[in-house]
Design a protein around this motif. Sequence first.
Motif, mmCIF file in Angstrom:
data_model
loop_
_atom_site.group_PDB
_atom_site.id
_atom_site.type_symbol
_atom_site.label_atom_id
_atom_site.label_comp_id
_atom_site.label_asym_id
_atom_site.label_seq_id
_atom_site.Cartn_x
_atom_site.Cartn_y
_atom_site.Cartn_z
ATOM 1 N N UNK A 53 54.288 53.887 36.731
ATOM 2 C CA UNK A 53 54.264 52.457 36.359
ATOM 3 C C UNK A 53 54.264 51.415 37.658
ATOM 4 N N UNK A 54 55.098 51.712 38.447
ATOM 5 C CA UNK A 54 55.230 50.990 39.669
ATOM 6 C C UNK A 54 53.832 51.076 40.682
ATOM 7 N N UNK A 55 53.368 52.332 40.652
ATOM 8 C CA UNK A 55 52.222 52.313 41.403
ATOM 9 C C UNK A 55 51.100 51.584 40.828
ATOM 10 N N UNK A 56 50.976 51.602 39.435
ATOM 11 C CA UNK A 56 49.842 50.911 38.815
ATOM 12 C C UNK A 56 50.192 49.464 39.241
ATOM 13 N N UNK A 57 51.296 48.893 39.153
ATOM 14 C CA UNK A 57 51.579 47.501 39.292
ATOM 15 C C UNK A 57 51.111 47.025 40.742
ATOM 16 N N UNK A 58 51.410 47.788 41.835
ATOM 17 C CA UNK A 58 50.945 47.487 43.130
ATOM 18 C C UNK A 58 49.556 47.560 43.418
ATOM 19 N N UNK A 59 48.680 48.623 42.729
ATOM 20 C CA UNK A 59 47.353 48.643 42.591
ATOM 21 C C UNK A 59 46.646 47.715 42.277
ATOM 22 N N UNK A 60 47.330 46.862 41.084
ATOM 23 C CA UNK A 60 46.577 45.996 40.328
ATOM 24 C C UNK A 60 46.625 44.688 41.011
ATOM 25 N N UNK A 61 47.994 44.440 41.734
ATOM 26 C CA UNK A 61 48.114 43.345 42.875
ATOM 27 C C UNK A 61 46.727 43.442 43.957
ATOM 28 N N UNK A 62 46.836 44.527 44.525
ATOM 29 C CA UNK A 62 45.893 44.718 45.504
ATOM 30 C C UNK A 62 44.356 44.622 44.978
ATOM 31 N N UNK A 63 44.139 44.910 43.853
ATOM 32 C CA UNK A 63 42.721 44.764 43.275
ATOM 33 C C UNK A 63 42.617 43.113 42.879
ATOM 34 N N UNK A 64 43.580 42.486 42.530
ATOM 35 C CA UNK A 64 43.409 40.833 42.150
ATOM 36 C C UNK A 64 43.183 40.291 43.515
ATOM 37 N N UNK A 65 43.735 40.786 44.709
ATOM 38 C CA UNK A 65 43.715 40.048 45.944
ATOM 39 C C UNK A 65 42.230 40.098 46.339
ATOM 40 N N UNK A 66 41.740 41.549 46.126
ATOM 41 C CA UNK A 66 40.345 41.738 46.694
ATOM 42 C C UNK A 66 39.487 41.112 45.683
ATOM 43 N N UNK A 67 39.735 40.637 44.620
ATOM 44 C CA UNK A 67 38.581 39.885 43.853
ATOM 45 C C UNK A 67 38.625 38.632 44.119
ATOM 46 N N UNK A 68 39.885 38.124 44.597
ATOM 47 C CA UNK A 68 39.835 36.597 44.936
ATOM 48 C C UNK A 68 39.094 36.526 46.585
ATOM 49 N N UNK A 69 39.336 37.508 47.496
ATOM 50 C CA UNK A 69 38.662 37.476 48.611
ATOM 51 C C UNK A 69 37.063 37.598 48.561
ATOM 52 N N UNK A 70 36.683 38.567 47.719
ATOM 53 C CA UNK A 70 35.240 38.813 47.423
ATOM 54 C C UNK A 70 34.514 37.452 46.806
ATOM 55 N N UNK A 71 35.300 36.874 46.113
ATOM 56 C CA UNK A 71 34.726 35.691 45.493
ATOM 57 C C UNK A 71 34.435 34.619 46.433
ATOM 58 N N UNK A 72 35.321 34.396 47.379
ATOM 59 C CA UNK A 72 35.378 33.293 48.606
ATOM 60 C C UNK A 72 34.165 33.715 49.512
ATOM 61 N N UNK A 73 34.250 35.011 49.997
ATOM 62 C CA UNK A 73 33.262 35.430 50.931
ATOM 63 C C UNK A 73 31.595 35.570 50.446
ATOM 64 N N UNK A 74 31.446 35.971 49.125
ATOM 65 C CA UNK A 74 30.260 35.889 48.557
ATOM 66 C C UNK A 74 29.514 34.704 47.933
ATOM 67 N N UNK A 75 30.312 33.727 47.766
ATOM 68 C CA UNK A 75 29.803 32.375 47.286
ATOM 69 C C UNK A 75 28.523 31.946 47.677
ATOM 70 N N UNK A 76 28.571 31.946 49.119
ATOM 71 C CA UNK A 76 27.116 31.429 49.793
ATOM 72 C C UNK A 76 25.838 32.589 49.141
ATOM 73 N N UNK A 77 26.507 33.659 48.948
ATOM 74 C CA UNK A 77 25.192 34.649 48.610
ATOM 75 C C UNK A 77 24.826 34.885 47.221
ATOM 76 N N UNK A 78 25.655 33.700 46.274
ATOM 77 C CA UNK A 78 25.114 33.926 45.124
ATOM 78 C C UNK A 78 23.844 33.114 44.729
ATOM 79 N N UNK A 79 23.700 32.213 45.645
ATOM 80 C CA UNK A 79 22.357 31.511 45.795
ATOM 81 C C UNK A 79 21.116 32.314 46.044
ATOM 82 N N UNK A 80 19.856 32.227 45.410
ATOM 83 C CA UNK A 80 18.766 33.224 45.700
ATOM 84 C C UNK A 80 18.083 32.894 47.039
ATOM 85 N N UNK A 81 18.099 31.570 47.517
ATOM 86 C CA UNK A 81 17.632 31.436 48.901
ATOM 87 C C UNK A 81 18.869 30.795 49.612
#
Length: 712
Positions: free
Chosen positions: A237-265
């Motif tokens: 249970x504790x390991x799952x909680x830590x992994x969930x925190x890491x994945x949530x942080x990865x989601x935020x970083x990916x959204x910020x890094x790929x915001x410009x690439x969402x545009x087709x041009x």
Amino acid sequence: MPGIDKLPIEETFEDSPQTRSLLGVFEEDAAAISKYSQQLFQAMHRIYDAQNELSAATHLTSKLLKEYEKQRFPLCCDDEVMSSTLQQFAKVIDELSSCHAVLSTQLADAMMFPITQFKERDLKEILTLKEVFQIASDDHDMAVNRYSRLSKRRDNEKVKGEVMEDVYTSRKKQHQTMMHYFTALNTLQYKKKMSLLEPLLGYMQAQISFFKLGSENLTQQWEDFLIDIGTSVQNVRREMAGEVDVMQQTIQDMEQANDLLYMPDPDPSLVPVNRNLTRKAGYLNTRNKTGLVSSSWERQYFFTQGGNLMSQARGDVAGGLVMDIDNCSVMAVDCEDRRFCFQITSFDAVVSPNNTILCSSFLPQWIATINNISKRIYLSENPEEIAARVNQSALEAVTPSPSFQQRHESMRPSTQGRPPAAWASSVSSAGSETASPAPSVLSLDALVAPNTPIQFDIISPVSEEDAGQAKAAGLGRRTNPFGESGGTPAEESEGSILHQLFIARFLGCMEVKNADSSDVIYETMRQILAARAIHNIFRMTESHLLVTCECLKLIDPQTQVTRLRFPLSSMVLCAAHQENKRLFGFVLQTAGGRVDGRPIIVCYIFESNNDGEKICDSVGLAKQIAFHSEMDREAMEKKKEQDKAKEKQQEELSKQKQIEKDLEEQSRLIAAFSRPTPLATGTDGQFLVLSNSQSEDSDAGVEGREKGESEA
């Protein structure tokens, strides 16, 4: 706990078939977990139902035992011992019924609640996210297809803006949904273990409590084991909680890094083009012919693997080979129904070159990557470093050097050991071709005039003549300054001894000042390549270069129509680049092309898949064959003239003999008629007198005979 495989959230934006295949494995695992959990739930539910039934049955048994004494059996008499015994059993069974009721309550809380929560909440969440992700993926595909069908005309900017906004929204929605879906699937691997361990732990603890109510004989070993299981559940249970925190942080970083690439041009200033890649992957639209004229576009995932271009459809486990790009050419092309199109031509086909037209908004990156692969940079140890060095050299070639000597220091070969890659068409009196000596030092202005225009594409001479036919009326036929002929000659190469075909791509041509040395070809190559690099001109017209004894022809590979024709008599120089063996060029000189009578000298530059020296050798061989053919033709004409003179002399002699024979015959006839004619006498010895008519007839007969003899 051992390491758990998880879906890479970082690759959700690329959405490659490999990621989809891995997602399919996790979905199959989730379906297997759901099926197994359903079966386990049914089994535990049967235990729970059985325990409830046992508790109810025990209570009913105790009740029935208590009512035994109230029963009246016709054949049995009252038995107090039996009733007392049954009452004792009823009391014990009643206590057991209470223990079973407590056990049922504990099973409901500790066993059924965790597995029911896992089944109703976690598994249904996976199914819901799967449906939402499928809808988002379909919406994204529809938006991309709608964007791909946009017209190149700028008629309705509002529609284009709506379509681009739709692509942005759908791509962002798909990316976010996919990341949350991956997170849920990764979390499911932990919840699966908890959903299996917690119900069993609750079941065993309930049973122990049940047994402790009646007996204290449970060993300490089982208790230690159950304690260890409980500790493991807490650790997971504790390991799952830590992994969930890491994945949530990865989601935020990916959204910020790929915001410009969402545009087709994407904006090139914000997302720079990387021209040093030797590997590239992404979705492309490929054109497939559905008939003789019609064609359709299909969106597939393409990736490079070594020197091969691979494609992979969604749902496929592995990709398939599209073509070998180890020896190919790539150029941007114009299509009527698509933008950002480029064509790859592979020359490893046995019969004809293999052409593939693809479409992608990341056009410069794909062209640069395929060019790097075509140069076989990927075979080196540090391909990106070598690609960066090659591109840097191309950029440095754009900057002019201070002098011609420095500019060609790396390009011009040494005097000793120089291969015969250049030749000049100067024919001596003995009939052998000799190369003109190259000047030691030449200035830039002596080779190419400043601000000389460069022609980067082939213009059909037929279309030029049709367009200028009205203007040329009454003024005579216009002389083409590039040595092109607008007419369609008869099949000149039918009787040609030499037929050699090469694949050539036209880089450009420009007018030069002289053709005294091959340095003028090297300088023309440098200026044309520098101009292409400055203006970002990637397109090259590909043709079949046919070398014959009369001329050089550029033939369209598709229609087999002759684009340009270069007579060998006008070609004065041909040379190949000393470092890049695929570059070659030749110089044409047209006499009297200008108003002042000065010749027009044009240098043509090409790129070929073959060695340029081989092409130059083939052209030199063609000129030698043409020279010897011309010498043979002159000898044949001279022999024919001598034969005609002999025949004419024989005819004169025959006529003279005939005249002499006629004169002799005429003299003989004259001598025969000049003799005296005897008088005619009758049978009785008297003279016969001829009348005038008879004498006239005889005279006419004699004249007719003389005339016939003279005519004979």
